[in-house]
Design a protein around this motif. Structure first.
Motif, PDB file in Angstrom:
ATOM      1  N   VAL A  13      34.782  52.038  35.430  1.00 45.16           N
ATOM      2  CA  VAL A  13      33.861  51.935  36.563  1.00 45.16           C
ATOM      3  C   VAL A  13      33.225  50.543  36.605  1.00 45.16           C
ATOM      4  N   ALA A  14      32.871  50.000  35.455  1.00 43.08           N
ATOM      5  CA  ALA A  14      32.316  48.644  35.409  1.00 43.08           C
ATOM      6  C   ALA A  14      33.342  47.631  35.906  1.00 43.08           C
ATOM      7  N   SER A  15      34.581  47.804  35.501  1.00 43.35           N
ATOM      8  CA  SER A  15      35.645  46.907  35.941  1.00 43.35           C
ATOM      9  C   SER A  15      35.833  46.976  37.455  1.00 43.35           C
ATOM     10  N   ILE A  16      35.803  48.179  38.001  1.00 43.53           N
ATOM     11  CA  ILE A  16      35.909  48.364  39.452  1.00 43.53           C
ATOM     12  C   ILE A  16      34.734  47.688  40.156  1.00 43.53           C
ATOM     13  N   ALA A  17      33.537  47.875  39.617  1.00 43.02           N
ATOM     14  CA  ALA A  17      32.344  47.276  40.233  1.00 43.02           C
ATOM     15  C   ALA A  17      32.436  45.752  40.259  1.00 43.02           C
ATOM     16  N   PHE A  18      32.838  45.149  39.148  1.00 38.14           N
ATOM     17  CA  PHE A  18      32.958  43.691  39.119  1.00 38.14           C
ATOM     18  C   PHE A  18      34.056  43.200  40.049  1.00 38.14           C
ATOM     19  N   ALA A  19      35.132  43.960  40.165  1.00 36.54           N
ATOM     20  CA  ALA A  19      36.201  43.577  41.095  1.00 36.54           C
ATOM     21  C   ALA A  19      35.691  43.603  42.534  1.00 36.54           C
ATOM     22  N   LEU A  20      34.910  44.622  42.860  1.00 35.90           N
ATOM     23  CA  LEU A  20      34.350  44.699  44.214  1.00 35.90           C
ATOM     24  C   LEU A  20      33.348  43.570  44.471  1.00 35.90           C
ATOM     25  N   VAL A  21      32.528  43.272  43.483  1.00 36.16           N
ATOM     26  CA  VAL A  21      31.591  42.150  43.628  1.00 36.16           C
ATOM     27  C   VAL A  21      32.363  40.852  43.826  1.00 36.16           C
ATOM     28  N   GLY A  22      33.455  40.683  43.080  1.00 28.75           N
ATOM     29  CA  GLY A  22      34.283  39.479  43.230  1.00 28.75           C
ATOM     30  C   GLY A  22      34.845  39.344  44.631  1.00 28.75           C
ATOM     31  N   GLY A  23      35.186  40.454  45.250  1.00 30.62           N
ATOM     32  CA  GLY A  23      35.711  40.408  46.610  1.00 30.62           C
ATOM     33  C   GLY A  23      34.633  40.235  47.654  1.00 30.62           C
ATOM     34  N   ILE A  24      33.533  40.953  47.496  1.00 30.26           N
ATOM     35  CA  ILE A  24      32.477  40.947  48.515  1.00 30.26           C
ATOM     36  C   ILE A  24      31.548  39.746  48.382  1.00 30.26           C
ATOM     37  N   ARG A  25      31.164  39.414  47.149  1.00 30.63           N
ATOM     38  CA  ARG A  25      30.237  38.298  46.901  1.00 30.63           C
ATOM     39  C   ARG A  25      30.773  37.414  45.782  1.00 30.63           C
ATOM     40  N   PRO A  26      31.827  36.646  46.037  1.00 32.53           N
ATOM     41  CA  PRO A  26      32.447  35.853  44.961  1.00 32.53           C
ATOM     42  C   PRO A  26      31.498  34.852  44.318  1.00 32.53           C
ATOM     43  N   ALA A  27      30.509  34.371  45.055  1.00 31.96           N
ATOM     44  CA  ALA A  27      29.572  33.406  44.479  1.00 31.96           C
ATOM     45  C   ALA A  27      28.730  34.038  43.367  1.00 31.96           C
TER      46      ALA A  27
END
Length: 114
Positions: A13-27
């Protein structure tokens, strides 16, 4: 065994969350002020790899214990090793620690479910 499955689920779940953050808010992950088009592009590339792999790592040990789950978890661990290497080259200690921990959890779960 249940504790390890729980740790694997939290890791996925943490990995999924970071992947989504990378896509939505890469900065947020690159720590740059305003993301460039290249950062947004690679953020979404990371998300398209990270989300399905994270979901697979979450579901596989519960749905298909055995060799299939071990294979999926080894693939997820390999991706985390890659993330740790990127953390080393960019000197991001939190990325190194997080990816290394997730690698260990995925491998331990793979060994116990195989």
């Amino acid at each position: 065994m249940n504790i390890l499955l729980g740790a694997n689920a939290v890791s996925a779940v943490a990995s999924i969350a970071f992947a989504l953050v990378g896509g939505i808010r890469p900065a947020a992950l690159s720590e740059s002020g305003t993301p460039t088009s290249g950062e947004r592009f690679y953020g979404w590339m990371y998300a398209t790899r990270g989300v399905p792999l994270g979901v697979a790592a979450l579901v596989a040990p519960l749905a298909w214990p055995g060799a299939s789950a071990a294979l999926v978890l080894c693939a997820a661990a390999a991706a985390q090793v890659g993330d740790a290497v990127i953390g080393v080259t960019t000197r991001k200690t939190t990325m190194i620690a997080g990816a290394s921990l997730l690698t260990a959890i995925h491998i331990a779960t793979a060994v116990t479910t195989a």
